[in-house]
Design a protein around this motif. Structure first.
Motif, PDB file in Angstrom:
ATOM      1  N   THR A  53       8.251   1.892 -13.324  1.00  0.00           N
ATOM      2  CA  THR A  53       8.208   3.209 -12.790  1.00  0.00           C
ATOM      3  C   THR A  53       7.789   3.048 -11.298  1.00  0.00           C
ATOM      4  O   THR A  53       7.012   2.332 -11.040  1.00  0.00           O
ATOM      5  N   LEU A  54       8.579   3.914 -10.589  1.00  0.00           N
ATOM      6  CA  LEU A  54       8.205   4.353  -9.092  1.00  0.00           C
ATOM      7  C   LEU A  54       7.731   5.465  -9.222  1.00  0.00           C
ATOM      8  O   LEU A  54       8.531   6.275  -9.405  1.00  0.00           O
ATOM      9  N   THR A  55       6.625   5.637  -8.581  1.00  0.00           N
ATOM     10  CA  THR A  55       6.065   7.001  -8.615  1.00  0.00           C
ATOM     11  C   THR A  55       4.910   7.015  -7.302  1.00  0.00           C
ATOM     12  O   THR A  55       5.030   6.252  -6.450  1.00  0.00           O
ATOM     13  N   GLY A  56       4.415   8.155  -7.227  1.00  0.00           N
ATOM     14  CA  GLY A  56       3.302   8.267  -6.160  1.00  0.00           C
ATOM     15  C   GLY A  56       3.389   9.787  -5.548  1.00  0.00           C
ATOM     16  O   GLY A  56       4.186  10.475  -5.914  1.00  0.00           O
ATOM     17  N   SER A  57       2.680   9.741  -4.221  1.00  0.00           N
ATOM     18  CA  SER A  57       3.022  11.085  -3.486  1.00  0.00           C
ATOM     19  C   SER A  57       4.328  11.190  -2.617  1.00  0.00           C
ATOM     20  O   SER A  57       4.909  10.149  -2.189  1.00  0.00           O
ATOM     21  N   VAL A  58       4.768  12.640  -2.699  1.00  0.00           N
ATOM     22  CA  VAL A  58       5.830  12.690  -2.010  1.00  0.00           C
ATOM     23  C   VAL A  58       5.627  13.115  -0.430  1.00  0.00           C
ATOM     24  O   VAL A  58       6.402  13.425   0.352  1.00  0.00           O
ATOM     25  N   ASP A  59       4.250  12.888  -0.032  1.00  0.00           N
ATOM     26  CA  ASP A  59       4.036  13.196   1.294  1.00  0.00           C
ATOM     27  C   ASP A  59       4.028  12.103   2.315  1.00  0.00           C
ATOM     28  O   ASP A  59       4.006  12.106   3.349  1.00  0.00           O
ATOM     29  N   TYR A  60       4.612  10.768   1.620  1.00  0.00           N
ATOM     30  CA  TYR A  60       4.826   9.654   2.426  1.00  0.00           C
ATOM     31  C   TYR A  60       6.050   8.871   2.436  1.00  0.00           C
ATOM     32  O   TYR A  60       6.657   9.150   1.146  1.00  0.00           O
ATOM     33  N   TRP A  61       6.617   8.395   3.398  1.00  0.00           N
ATOM     34  CA  TRP A  61       7.908   7.615   3.400  1.00  0.00           C
ATOM     35  C   TRP A  61       7.811   6.327   2.718  1.00  0.00           C
ATOM     36  O   TRP A  61       6.865   5.402   2.689  1.00  0.00           O
ATOM     37  N   PHE A  62       9.075   5.955   1.777  1.00  0.00           N
ATOM     38  CA  PHE A  62       9.241   4.570   1.560  1.00  0.00           C
ATOM     39  C   PHE A  62      10.229   4.189   2.492  1.00  0.00           C
ATOM     40  O   PHE A  62      11.615   4.654   2.305  1.00  0.00           O
ATOM     41  N   ILE A  63      10.115   3.431   3.341  1.00  0.00           N
ATOM     42  CA  ILE A  63      11.318   3.066   4.381  1.00  0.00           C
ATOM     43  C   ILE A  63      11.741   1.665   4.105  1.00  0.00           C
ATOM     44  O   ILE A  63      11.012   0.818   3.906  1.00  0.00           O
ATOM     45  N   CYS A  64      12.857   1.527   3.670  1.00  0.00           N
ATOM     46  CA  CYS A  64      13.745   0.409   3.294  1.00  0.00           C
ATOM     47  C   CYS A  64      14.638   0.090   4.133  1.00  0.00           C
ATOM     48  O   CYS A  64      15.583   0.990   4.407  1.00  0.00           O
ATOM     49  N   SER A  65      14.917  -1.193   4.688  1.00  0.00           N
ATOM     50  CA  SER A  65      15.888  -1.531   5.933  1.00  0.00           C
ATOM     51  C   SER A  65      17.161  -2.294   4.971  1.00  0.00           C
ATOM     52  O   SER A  65      18.014  -2.486   5.816  1.00  0.00           O
ATOM     53  N   GLY A  66      17.007  -2.472   3.800  1.00  0.00           N
ATOM     54  CA  GLY A  66      17.919  -3.323   2.933  1.00  0.00           C
ATOM     55  C   GLY A  66      18.673  -2.478   1.983  1.00  0.00           C
ATOM     56  O   GLY A  66      18.576  -1.070   1.964  1.00  0.00           O
ATOM     57  N   ASN A  67      19.325  -3.122   1.078  1.00  0.00           N
ATOM     58  CA  ASN A  67      19.713  -2.066  -0.132  1.00  0.00           C
ATOM     59  C   ASN A  67      18.652  -1.674  -1.042  1.00  0.00           C
ATOM     60  O   ASN A  67      17.633  -2.228  -1.323  1.00  0.00           O
ATOM     61  N   PHE A  68      19.044  -0.428  -1.467  1.00  0.00           N
ATOM     62  CA  PHE A  68      18.202   0.419  -2.519  1.00  0.00           C
ATOM     63  C   PHE A  68      18.898   0.536  -3.626  1.00  0.00           C
ATOM     64  O   PHE A  68      19.796   1.285  -3.981  1.00  0.00           O
ATOM     65  N   THR A  69      18.566  -0.161  -4.607  1.00  0.00           N
ATOM     66  CA  THR A  69      19.373  -0.209  -6.033  1.00  0.00           C
ATOM     67  C   THR A  69      18.160   0.192  -7.119  1.00  0.00           C
ATOM     68  O   THR A  69      16.968  -0.324  -7.184  1.00  0.00           O
TER      69      THR A  69
END
Length: 232
Positions: free
Chosen positions: A216-232
């Motif tokens: 499960t990926l969860t948490g606050s919507v007020d912060y960024w998840f910044i990814c420089s690669g593939n996101f799958t």
């Protein structure tokens, strides 16, 4: 205290353990060893076996090198523990942070008081069904070839600003990758979630690929998840 050159150290069992294990010379262990309170490496210690610490272990210090293909198992269960970890690690040496609790529901935290580089795998897990073990980065950096959160293993950063260098694998029942509220964390490597939870409480910067095969990926919507690669 071991001061020789080109020498070996044999079995130090649970019933024949030492309080402080201090190396100033050059030694290779030819069997598993157990250390109760302190380990000081000011020389070179080649370990191709297992080093297991007692629950009241306090420090891993020294200006020398621990090398080899061995496994250092730091075991805690009765108190929060933040300790120095200053030797240089070489070879394919790996480290395990383990909870060996007999007390029901223990949630003790451990951490280092400096940046640490482990050339092999860094593993966080608990051996007891009703207990977890939390490794708190505390604002310090951790580098390893891979960081694995196993069963009931938790990795957090209560201070923020820590940089994790290496591939992070969340793959254990009740395993959690998280951080303190509004605290940023950076991962330079790939992040894989197959079992457990990633709870985002602040910005996560991932300089690598993210892959979710379960969990499960969860948490606050007020912060960024910044990814420089593939996101799958």
């Amino acid at each position: 205290k071991l001061t020789g050159t080109g020498k070996t150290v044999d079995t130090l069992s649970v019933t024949n353990t030492v309080a402080t294990f201090w190396i100033t010379g050059t030694y290779t262990n030819v069997a598993d060893i157990h250390v109760r309170k302190n380990m000081i490496v000011d020389g070179t210690f080649t370990c191709n076996n297992i080093i297991t610490t007692h629950w009241n272990f306090n420090s891993l210090t020294g200006t020398g090198t621990i090398t080899g293909s061995g496994d250092l198992r730091l075991i805690y269960y009765n108190a929060d523990k933040y300790m120095p970890c200053t030797p240089t690690f070489g070879g394919t040496f790996k480290m395990s942070i383990r909870d060996d609790a007999s007390a029901s529901g223990s949630t003790y935290k451990i951490g280092f008081t400096n940046d640490v580089i482990i050339p092999g795998t860094f593993i966080i897990s608990s051996d007891y069904a009703d207990s977890s073990v939390t490794f708190n980065l505390g604002g310090y950096d951790l580098t390893a070839s891979s960081i694995t959160l196993g069963t009931r293993g938790i990795l957090t950063d209560s201070v923020g600003g820590s940089v994790i260098t290496g591939n992070v694998i969340v793959n254990g029942a009740d395993a959690v990758l998280t951080q303190g509220a509004a605290k940023a964390i950076t991962i330079t490597g790939d992040l894989t979630l197959t079992l457990g939870t990633i709870t985002q409480l602040g910005t996560i910067t991932l300089n690598g690929n993210f892959a979710q095969g379960g969990g499960t990926l969860t948490g606050s919507v007020d912060y960024w998840f910044i990814c420089s690669g593939n996101f799958t």
